[in-house]
Motif scaffolding. Structure first.
Motif, PDB file in Angstrom:
ATOM      1  N   UNK A   1       0.805  -1.214   0.000  1.00  0.00           N
ATOM      2  CA  UNK A   1       0.000   0.000   0.000  1.00  0.00           C
ATOM      3  C   UNK A   1       0.841   1.268   0.000  1.00  0.00           C
ATOM      4  N   UNK A   2       2.151   1.137   0.160  1.00  0.00           N
ATOM      5  CA  UNK A   2       3.040   2.298   0.155  1.00  0.00           C
ATOM      6  C   UNK A   2       3.727   2.389  -1.209  1.00  0.00           C
ATOM      7  N   UNK A   3       3.505   3.460  -1.990  1.00  0.00           N
ATOM      8  CA  UNK A   3       4.098   3.534  -3.334  1.00  0.00           C
ATOM      9  C   UNK A   3       5.616   3.584  -3.325  1.00  0.00           C
ATOM     10  N   UNK A   4       6.236   4.077  -2.246  1.00  0.00           N
ATOM     11  CA  UNK A   4       7.693   4.127  -2.175  1.00  0.00           C
ATOM     12  C   UNK A   4       8.266   2.721  -1.942  1.00  0.00           C
ATOM     13  N   UNK A   5       7.670   1.983  -1.024  1.00  0.00           N
ATOM     14  CA  UNK A   5       8.179   0.651  -0.693  1.00  0.00           C
ATOM     15  C   UNK A   5       7.922  -0.354  -1.809  1.00  0.00           C
ATOM     16  N   UNK A   6       6.704  -0.339  -2.365  1.00  0.00           N
ATOM     17  CA  UNK A   6       6.368  -1.352  -3.350  1.00  0.00           C
ATOM     18  C   UNK A   6       7.141  -1.171  -4.650  1.00  0.00           C
ATOM     19  N   UNK A   7       7.649   0.028  -4.919  1.00  0.00           N
ATOM     20  CA  UNK A   7       8.432   0.261  -6.139  1.00  0.00           C
ATOM     21  C   UNK A   7       9.917   0.002  -5.947  1.00  0.00           C
ATOM     22  N   UNK A   8      10.339  -0.382  -4.738  1.00  0.00           N
ATOM     23  CA  UNK A   8      11.752  -0.656  -4.484  1.00  0.00           C
ATOM     24  C   UNK A   8      12.118  -2.051  -4.988  1.00  0.00           C
ATOM     25  N   UNK A   9      13.387  -2.230  -5.332  1.00  0.00           N
ATOM     26  CA  UNK A   9      13.844  -3.514  -5.843  1.00  0.00           C
ATOM     27  C   UNK A   9      13.770  -4.625  -4.804  1.00  0.00           C
ATOM     28  N   UNK A  10      14.102  -4.416  -3.513  1.00  0.00           N
ATOM     29  CA  UNK A  10      13.954  -5.513  -2.543  1.00  0.00           C
ATOM     30  C   UNK A  10      12.525  -6.032  -2.453  1.00  0.00           C
ATOM     31  N   UNK A  11      11.549  -5.124  -2.454  1.00  0.00           N
ATOM     32  CA  UNK A  11      10.156  -5.569  -2.362  1.00  0.00           C
ATOM     33  C   UNK A  11       9.717  -6.292  -3.623  1.00  0.00           C
ATOM     34  N   UNK A  12      10.110  -5.781  -4.782  1.00  0.00           N
ATOM     35  CA  UNK A  12       9.706  -6.420  -6.036  1.00  0.00           C
ATOM     36  C   UNK A  12      10.355  -7.793  -6.202  1.00  0.00           C
ATOM     37  N   UNK A  13      11.618  -7.918  -5.872  1.00  0.00           N
ATOM     38  CA  UNK A  13      12.280  -9.217  -5.992  1.00  0.00           C
ATOM     39  C   UNK A  13      11.727 -10.224  -4.994  1.00  0.00           C
ATOM     40  N   UNK A  14      11.217  -9.754  -3.861  1.00  0.00           N
ATOM     41  CA  UNK A  14      10.582 -10.647  -2.886  1.00  0.00           C
ATOM     42  C   UNK A  14       9.235 -11.141  -3.404  1.00  0.00           C
ATOM     43  N   UNK A  15       8.463 -10.239  -4.004  1.00  0.00           N
ATOM     44  CA  UNK A  15       7.114 -10.575  -4.450  1.00  0.00           C
ATOM     45  C   UNK A  15       7.123 -11.304  -5.789  1.00  0.00           C
TER      46      UNK A  15
ATOM     47  N   UNK B   1      20.076  -6.232 -12.811  1.00  0.00           N
ATOM     48  CA  UNK B   1      19.724  -5.042 -13.586  1.00  0.00           C
ATOM     49  C   UNK B   1      20.913  -4.097 -13.751  1.00  0.00           C
ATOM     50  N   UNK B   2      21.637  -3.853 -12.691  1.00  0.00           N
ATOM     51  CA  UNK B   2      22.719  -2.869 -12.749  1.00  0.00           C
ATOM     52  C   UNK B   2      23.853  -3.355 -13.657  1.00  0.00           C
ATOM     53  N   UNK B   3      24.197  -4.635 -13.566  1.00  0.00           N
ATOM     54  CA  UNK B   3      25.279  -5.161 -14.405  1.00  0.00           C
ATOM     55  C   UNK B   3      24.895  -5.127 -15.880  1.00  0.00           C
ATOM     56  N   UNK B   4      23.656  -5.509 -16.179  1.00  0.00           N
ATOM     57  CA  UNK B   4      23.203  -5.473 -17.573  1.00  0.00           C
ATOM     58  C   UNK B   4      23.163  -4.045 -18.107  1.00  0.00           C
ATOM     59  N   UNK B   5      22.696  -3.104 -17.273  1.00  0.00           N
ATOM     60  CA  UNK B   5      22.652  -1.705 -17.720  1.00  0.00           C
ATOM     61  C   UNK B   5      24.051  -1.165 -17.978  1.00  0.00           C
ATOM     62  N   UNK B   6      25.025  -1.526 -17.149  1.00  0.00           N
ATOM     63  CA  UNK B   6      26.399  -1.064 -17.364  1.00  0.00           C
ATOM     64  C   UNK B   6      26.961  -1.597 -18.680  1.00  0.00           C
ATOM     65  N   UNK B   7      26.597  -2.822 -19.028  1.00  0.00           N
ATOM     66  CA  UNK B   7      27.036  -3.350 -20.315  1.00  0.00           C
ATOM     67  C   UNK B   7      26.438  -2.560 -21.467  1.00  0.00           C
ATOM     68  N   UNK B   8      25.159  -2.238 -21.371  1.00  0.00           N
ATOM     69  CA  UNK B   8      24.509  -1.470 -22.441  1.00  0.00           C
ATOM     70  C   UNK B   8      25.106  -0.066 -22.557  1.00  0.00           C
TER      71      UNK B   8
ATOM     72  N   UNK C   1      17.922   3.714 -19.578  1.00  0.00           N
ATOM     73  CA  UNK C   1      16.577   3.189 -19.333  1.00  0.00           C
ATOM     74  C   UNK C   1      16.181   2.267 -20.475  1.00  0.00           C
ATOM     75  N   UNK C   2      15.551   1.153 -20.136  1.00  0.00           N
ATOM     76  CA  UNK C   2      15.048   0.211 -21.141  1.00  0.00           C
ATOM     77  C   UNK C   2      13.752   0.732 -21.745  1.00  0.00           C
ATOM     78  N   UNK C   3      13.471   0.289 -22.978  1.00  0.00           N
ATOM     79  CA  UNK C   3      12.202   0.642 -23.608  1.00  0.00           C
ATOM     80  C   UNK C   3      11.036   0.036 -22.820  1.00  0.00           C
ATOM     81  N   UNK C   4       9.950   0.819 -22.746  1.00  0.00           N
ATOM     82  CA  UNK C   4       8.787   0.378 -21.996  1.00  0.00           C
ATOM     83  C   UNK C   4       7.731  -0.270 -22.868  1.00  0.00           C
ATOM     84  N   UNK C   5       6.611  -0.678 -22.271  1.00  0.00           N
ATOM     85  CA  UNK C   5       5.554  -1.363 -23.032  1.00  0.00           C
ATOM     86  C   UNK C   5       4.854  -0.487 -24.058  1.00  0.00           C
ATOM     87  N   UNK C   6       4.995   0.851 -24.001  1.00  0.00           N
ATOM     88  CA  UNK C   6       4.340   1.753 -24.943  1.00  0.00           C
ATOM     89  C   UNK C   6       5.301   2.287 -25.997  1.00  0.00           C
TER      90      UNK C   6
END
Length: 601
Positions: free
Chosen positions: A105-119, A128-135, A181-186
């Motif tokens: 229910x918290x937009x700051x917490x739910x958008x964090x990488x620890x919360x997303x990788x848990x869920x 993500x960071x290693x792949x972005x550095x390569x790009x 930044x990667x391309x998005x769905x739109x």
């Protein structure tokens, strides 16, 4: 590649702004520990669900990672002895469910990488960071004079956007920040049109747009280089935090919320409206206005991330305007985001709801009228004002903008590319409309389910009430019988008399149902008595002594066989008739009073 071979998609199809819900369905013990079964759902539809198994130690690890936010999260405590008790596990399950609810229910917490990788470990456990550095390294390989110095912390809210400290040989003393930044769905532009748009963006000039030093696009994403600003974004200024800190630490639970002055809000709001009008005149979709994308430099607004619209990444306020079907065009999206930005500048804190019902009493009336025209429930239902309408509003029309001689607005986009941008805008709006329809249908389904469940609940309540009434009547009947028993005991009435009375009452009820009257019953009794059933009279006349029950009817035994006389049979009819008459007359004429009394010695 073969002619009919389908080209692989080079954009991320997952919308990171979609809502997430988590429900702990069950638990089980395995290998000496307890695992909780969690059902996770992305978006409003149940077809996008999955289940994950988590131990309590996984929650402890997540809790330690989220402590950087400074938010008071309550995790159920540890227990060494008795932690396998089913009662304790059920209590822990309830506590963990509350903990998950506070995160999603918290937009700051739910958008964090620890919360997303848990869920959602299947989609957010990538490096993500290693792949972005390569790009980034591949993108800068063809650019002479640019190199990556070091990665920066995750200062932004996007999980797929990463920041780096880069250096230019042409300006070695200048500090530059690069964002990948990667391309998005739109994302709907092909590579040719994307390169044309980025070439135009690299030459853009506007007094209220932050200049771009370098912008590149590949088949995976885009790299944009800008000069760093020591004060950070407008949100950093409002929260009083350092720009280089992580997003979770800066905005999770900031200590300061410093609203702007009314004059500053009017000035900055007028400048933002001028930028939005310029972008719409150039047919460049935006939709990413918020205080984190605004730089304040010498009392001037400098807008960031104007390239996000063509990159197809989701908007920060997308979960909010998805709930209102009248917010479907790019202009209405920009106006709605402008309303949220204005609210945060006014009150020093972001609005975590899609609408506003009330304001503090000290809110300035003209400013309140602007906010009402955008964020009120009536405005979201009837339709938002246009950018031109807001520019003519008295709160902004009285502001005089001062421009320097070097200030100019310039963005040249080829006509063919501009037509493609219009198609991109229409596709963005179509996807938004379709998703809004699905959200409304899902809401209707939820309402119907709630109505059905409430109707079933009412039926259960009525059934329960009837059962309680029936039980109350039964208790009252039992109580009445007990009281009657007590009275009968005092009056000397035996159980046999009561049973006879009850039997007679039951017989009366049955006769009423069968239509038998008292007269019929008396006639039936008289007729039965004439057939040979006699009741002896009572020997005592006391009223308190109960009468004995009636004697059963006499059964006349069959007559003996006729006697044989000298081998001849006598007449059986005459003898049998005489014997039966004598017996009946003796029975009927029997009188107890004529009996001789006996004395007991």
């Amino acid at each position: 590649m073969a002619i009919f071979e389908k080209q692989a998609s080079n954009k991320v199809l997952i919308d990171d702004t979609e809502s997430i819900s988590c429900v702990i369905e069950n638990w089980f013990n395995t290998n000496g520990h307890t695992e909780f079964v969690i059902r996770v759902q992305r978006g409003p539809f149940s077809d996008r669900t999955w289940r994950i198994h988590k131990r309590y130690n996984d929650f402890v690890k997540l809790h330690s990672q989220l402590q950087a936010s400074g938010l008071p999260l309550t995790l159920p405590p540890k227990k060494i002895i008795g932690n396998m008790d089913p009662e304790f596990i059920s209590e822990r399950q309830q506590g963990l469910q509350k903990y998950l609810n506070s995160i999603v229910m918290n937009p700051i917490l739910v958008s964090s990488l620890p919360a997303r990788s848990f869920i959602d470990p299947a989609n957010y456990c990538q490096p993500f960071r290693e792949l972005a550095l390569q790009h980034v390294s591949l993108a800068l390989r063809g650019e002479v004079g640019w190199e990556v110095v070091s990665p920066l912390t995750e200062i932004g809210w996007r999980l797929r956007k990463h920041y780096y400290h880069v250096r230019s040989k042409n300006a070695p003393k200048e500090e530059f920040w690069a964002s990948w930044i990667d391309y998005g769905p739109d994302r709907h532009l092909d590579d040719k049109d994307m390169h044309a748009v980025f070439k135009s963006l690299s030459q853009i000039q506007h007094p209220y747009i932050y200049p771009i030093e370098l912008c590149l696009c590949t088949d995976i994403g885009a790299l944009v280089v800008r000069t760093s600003h020591k004060n950070g974004s407008l949100r950093d200024i409002i929260c009083g935090v350092k720009p280089k800190q992580s997003f979770l630490k800066k905005y999770g639970n900031p200590k300061g919320h410093k609203p702007l002055e009314i004059s500053q809000i009017a000035l900055y709001g007028r400048q933002i409206l001028e930028v939005l009008k310029f972008l719409h005149d150039k047919a460049l979709p935006y939709g990413h206005l918020h205080t984190g994308n605004i730089i304040i430099d010498n009392d001037r607004v400098k807008l960031l991330d104007i390239e996000n619209g063509v990159l197809g990444v989701p908007s920060f306020y997308r979960p909010y305007f998805m709930q209102h079907k009248r917010i479907f065009s790019m202009q209405s999206i920009d106006v709605y985001c402008f309303g949220h930005t204005l609210y945060e500048m006014t009150f020093g804190a972001p609005l975590h709801e899609s609408i506003v019902d009330s304001y503090p009493a000290d809110c300035q009336q003209l400013l309140k009228s602007v906010l009402d025209s955008i964020l009120s429930p009536e405005a979201c239902k009837a339709g938002l004002p246009t950018i031109e309408d807001l520019l003519h509003h008295p709160f902004f029309s009285t502001i005089v903008l001062t421009l320097q001689p070097t200030d100019r607005a310039h963005l040249k986009i080829p006509n063919s590319t501009k037509e493609q941008l219009k198609k991109v805008t229409s596709l963005l709006e179509e996807r938004l409309k379709e998703e809004q329809k699905m959200v409304r249908s899902q809401k209707r389904l939820v309402r119907v389910q709630e109505m059905m469940s409430s109707e079933e609940e009412r039926k259960k309540q009525r059934s329960k009430l009837k059962q309680e009434q029936k039980m109350a009547k039964e208790k009252q009947r039992q109580k009445t019988l007990e009281e009657k028993d007590e009275k009968d005991k005092l009056n000397g009435v035996t159980n046999g008399d009561r049973a006879e009375s009850v039997n007679s009452e039951e017989k009366d009820e049955k006769d009423k149902l069968n239509g038998v009257t008292n007269g019929d019953r008396a006639e039936s009794v008289n007729s039965s008595s004439t057939t040979g059933t006699a009741t002896p009279p009572s020997m005592t006349g006391g009223s308190n002594v109960p009468t004995p029950p009636p004697a059963p009817p006499l059964v006349v035994p069959p007559p003996p066989p006729p006697p044989l006389t000298n081998g001849n049979v006598t007449s059986p009819t005459l003898s049998a008739s005489n014997e039966r008459s004598a017996l009946l007359s003796s029975i009927c004429n029997f009188n107890k009073t004529k009996l001789r009394k006996t004395t007991v010695k």
